[in-house]
Write a protein that holds these residues in place. Structure first.
Motif, mmCIF file in Angstrom:
data_model
loop_
_atom_site.group_PDB
_atom_site.id
_atom_site.type_symbol
_atom_site.label_atom_id
_atom_site.label_comp_id
_atom_site.label_asym_id
_atom_site.label_seq_id
_atom_site.Cartn_x
_atom_site.Cartn_y
_atom_site.Cartn_z
ATOM 1 N N ARG A 175 37.445 58.844 117.411
ATOM 2 C CA ARG A 175 37.339 57.394 117.476
ATOM 3 C C ARG A 175 36.334 56.799 116.478
ATOM 4 O O ARG A 175 36.659 55.828 115.792
ATOM 5 N N PRO A 176 35.106 57.353 116.392
ATOM 6 C CA PRO A 176 34.147 56.763 115.455
ATOM 7 C C PRO A 176 34.623 56.798 114.007
ATOM 8 O O PRO A 176 34.135 56.057 113.167
ATOM 9 N N ALA A 177 35.585 57.674 113.716
ATOM 10 C CA ALA A 177 36.119 57.717 112.354
ATOM 11 C C ALA A 177 37.198 56.655 112.148
ATOM 12 O O ALA A 177 37.771 56.545 111.068
ATOM 13 N N GLY A 178 37.494 55.871 113.184
ATOM 14 C CA GLY A 178 38.427 54.765 113.030
ATOM 15 C C GLY A 178 39.881 55.161 113.160
ATOM 16 O O GLY A 178 40.766 54.446 112.697
ATOM 17 N N LEU A 179 40.153 56.302 113.777
ATOM 18 C CA LEU A 179 41.543 56.740 113.949
ATOM 19 C C LEU A 179 41.811 57.046 115.420
ATOM 20 O O LEU A 179 40.905 57.433 116.151
ATOM 21 N N THR A 180 43.062 56.871 115.838
ATOM 22 C CA THR A 180 43.477 57.364 117.141
ATOM 23 C C THR A 180 43.999 58.788 116.958
ATOM 24 O O THR A 180 44.228 59.237 115.838
ATOM 25 N N VAL A 181 44.204 59.482 118.070
ATOM 26 C CA VAL A 181 44.691 60.857 117.983
ATOM 27 C C VAL A 181 46.073 60.932 117.317
ATOM 28 O O VAL A 181 46.280 61.757 116.426
ATOM 29 N N GLU A 213 39.625 63.255 106.534
ATOM 30 C CA GLU A 213 38.575 64.269 106.452
ATOM 31 C C GLU A 213 37.398 63.939 107.355
ATOM 32 O O GLU A 213 36.825 64.827 107.991
ATOM 33 N N ALA A 214 37.073 62.655 107.431
ATOM 34 C CA ALA A 214 35.991 62.263 108.333
ATOM 35 C C ALA A 214 36.365 62.594 109.775
ATOM 36 O O ALA A 214 35.555 63.137 110.535
#
Lengths: 147, 147
Positions: free
Chosen positions: B29-35, B104-105
């Motif tokens: 989540r902190p990387a701005g993506l959902t699973v 990558e993040a």
DNA sequence: CCCAGGTTATCAAAGCTTTGATAACCATCA
DNA sequence: TGATGGTTATCAAAGCTTTGATAACCTGGG
């Protein structure tokens, strides 16, 4: 990427769960229930009068998610909700007769899947799988806490 | 109900998967993506130019579900889609530079979870868990076919 | 008595997923 | 060439899930 995809045990777990859920959904569907609805009715059968929030905890979902499931179940007459006599803010939820019938029909079909898993393993293997999954669970929960 | 809840191995698998996914979601989540977005980008990184339908198969979801995920990813500039030169009906999808950076993040954070699982087990135990899950998978898939 | 903390329900927004149906395109075979 | 089958994309509807925020209620300590 830092780690090869085929070394990630998480993928094996996810695949197993996904296959399982797909099978369960296919099994339960003809009984007129979705998997979340089935799970809610199942928990409800063992805990009559439970609150929506408690039911959500039992099913490992958020209260909001459970609200939607309960709304759909109530519309179809599978459950009844009535205000708690003392806690006016609590809605007691109970199975109706049609709800119990739907649950039993769905469960008869769902158990077929569980029996198939049971039949695949020896008793020792079942215990081993249980123990490995439980340890995996703890390990993940541990690292999640200190995230 | 025909079968006690605590004998159903499916529940153990589901619990493990749910804990795992919750942890992964929290990590990513902190990387701005959902699973699902992370999964799509991950598959995309290994298969540039893959079609949406093929991507859906790789991620074990329906094409419609993947369409929504890709729409959101495209809006945020993480992927680019262009018509296939020969198959005009196919949209080739590729990672953009920001998309690769986001992946990558997110992966750096997700790998922490996988490493935690890896560290919990010996090499033999890992292999055993893999094998048991695979057999469970086959058993379920088998019974699902003849449903 | 009053308030703080915990529990409950609910609204809203956003995203994911599925089933079902439709339409366009390509490749293979008769 | 023409038909069949498989793949692709897309629309629509319904349902599930989450985060975030709000409001009402009960309990227990001050």
């Amino acid at each position: 990427m830092g780690m090869p995809a085929d070394e990630r045990l998480g993928l094996d777990i996810k695949r197993a769960e996904q296959t399982l859920m797909a099978a369960k959904q296919a099994a339960i569907r003809p009984a007129g229930l979705t998997v979340p609805q089935y799970a809610a009715l199942f928990a409800l059968a063992g805990n009559p009068g439970i609150s929506g929030a408690a039911l959500a905890r039992a099913c490992l979902v958020t209260p909001q998610a459970m609200t939607v499931v309960l709304k759909n179940l109530e519309e179809r007459g599978f459950i009844e909700r009535s205000p708690h006599p003392w806690h006016r803010n609590v809605l007691e939820t109970r199975l109706t007769e049609p709800g119990r019938a739907a649950l039993e029909a769905a469960d008869d079909r769902a158990v077929v899947i569980e029996r198939a898993i049971e039949a695949e393993f020896t008793s020792d293997e079942r215990a081993a799988l249980r123990e490995l999954l439980a340890r995996c669970n703890s390990a993940v929960a541990r690292v999640a806490r200190e995230l």
